[in-house]
Scaffold this motif. Structure first.
Motif, PDB file in Angstrom:
ATOM      1  N   LYS A 173       0.842  -1.202   0.000  1.00 55.82           N
ATOM      2  CA  LYS A 173       0.000   0.000   0.000  1.00 55.82           C
ATOM      3  C   LYS A 173       0.873   1.245   0.000  1.00 55.82           C
ATOM      4  O   LYS A 173       1.863   1.312   0.716  1.00 55.82           O
ATOM      5  N   ASP A 233       0.867   5.539   0.461  1.00 54.89           N
ATOM      6  CA  ASP A 233       0.111   6.696   0.932  1.00 54.89           C
ATOM      7  C   ASP A 233      -0.213   7.574  -0.269  1.00 54.89           C
ATOM      8  O   ASP A 233       0.577   7.671  -1.213  1.00 54.89           O
ATOM      9  N   TYR A 274     -11.893   7.075  -1.064  1.00 60.85           N
ATOM     10  CA  TYR A 274     -10.872   6.032  -1.010  1.00 60.85           C
ATOM     11  C   TYR A 274     -10.304   5.876   0.393  1.00 60.85           C
ATOM     12  O   TYR A 274      -9.849   4.789   0.770  1.00 60.85           O
ATOM     13  N   ARG A 275     -10.344   6.939   1.173  1.00 59.50           N
ATOM     14  CA  ARG A 275      -9.945   6.841   2.573  1.00 59.50           C
ATOM     15  C   ARG A 275     -10.868   5.869   3.305  1.00 59.50           C
ATOM     16  O   ARG A 275     -10.427   5.049   4.124  1.00 59.50           O
ATOM     17  N   LEU A 305      -7.555   3.136   2.039  1.00 63.24           N
ATOM     18  CA  LEU A 305      -6.309   3.754   1.561  1.00 63.24           C
ATOM     19  C   LEU A 305      -5.919   4.896   2.504  1.00 63.24           C
ATOM     20  O   LEU A 305      -6.774   5.660   2.937  1.00 63.24           O
ATOM     21  N   THR A 349      -4.890   8.266   3.015  1.00 62.74           N
ATOM     22  CA  THR A 349      -4.886   9.459   2.165  1.00 62.74           C
ATOM     23  C   THR A 349      -4.672  10.725   2.992  1.00 62.74           C
ATOM     24  O   THR A 349      -5.087  10.821   4.147  1.00 62.74           O
TER      25      THR A 349
END
Length: 241
Positions: free
Chosen positions: A1, A3, A54-55, A59, A61
């Motif tokens: 993953k 950031d 997406y947070r 993810l 972010t």
């Protein structure tokens, strides 16, 4: 993953909210019902929505809301398309036309030096313990145009002072002068200086980001005479003023 870091604008908080006079816009705020007609602000607002979506999906972010990004604090250098920048358009009108609007005198703004903003963002980006944050990349040292007049006076630029009741007659003197007409019309196009304030007045808050940066060893410098001198020197060098 990986950031994900998105550079936005602090102006995503601006816009009208029916029935609401003020909006205190913190790093925790996003969609408060504000509606802006500015295409740039709308695009950043919609992009923030995607980042936050997406947070929610897991993810990590980050949103960096930039404020009034101005010149390099040591060289005074600014972006190539200086004519397209609202603050510099206001500065040009201010120096060449003067105190013709009482609202403009009281209008507050930050001067967030671009090199300092970059340092602040690097500090935040490279700190591992932060997660899913929204930052306001903005100097807390607020000025108004009366403060600017005093700083300009220190470097030898006297700004003409015009009484508000005489503003109409004073501006009429510039009719037919293409240079002045262009900068005055541009300012009218992008601001509400000549009109009543919008239904909702947004007040951005920067306290949390300033506190985090201080813990990381970064503090925004106050605007001083030498900064304004470098700014004006560059403006003259490129033929802007």
């Amino acid at each position: 993953k990986k950031d994900f870091h998105f550079v936005s604008t602090i102006d995503t908080g601006s816009g009208d909210i029916p029935g609401r006079e003020y909006l205190v816009y913190t790093e925790y705020c996003h969609d408060m019902g504000q509606q802006s007609q500015n295409v740039y602000i709308k695009s950043k607002f919609e992009a923030e929505k995607q980042v936050l979506a997406y947070r929610e999906k897991g993810l990590n972010t980050f949103i960096h809301r930039a404020a009034n990004m101005t010149f390099h604090s040591e060289t005074g250098q600014f972006q190539e398309n200086i004519e397209d920048n609202l603050f510099y358009s206001m500065l040009k009108v201010f120096i060449k036309v003067g105190f013709w609007s009482e609202k403009m005198n009281r209008m507050e703004f930050d001067l967030s030096f671009i090199d300092q903003a970059a340092k602040a963002m690097v500090k935040l980006v490279t700190t591992k313990f932060l997660k899913n944050e929204t930052y306001h990349i903005c100097s807390p040292h607020v000025l108004n145009w009366e403060d600017m007049a005093l700083l300009l006076k220190e470097i030898g630029i006297e700004v003409p002072r015009v009484n508000p009741e005489e503003a109409g007659d004073y501006l009429a003197k510039f009719a037919g002068n293409p240079e002045y007409e262009k900068i005055i019309e541009k300012l009218k196009l992008y601001s509400w200086i000549w009109e009543e304030k919008p239904a909702t007045l947004t007040v951005p808050k920067v306290d949390r980001t300033v506190m985090l940066l201080k813990k990381l060893g970064f503090q925004w410098p106050k605007v001083a005479r030498q900064h304004i001198g470098k700014m004006v020197e560059y403006c003259r060098k490129v033929g802007f003023i």
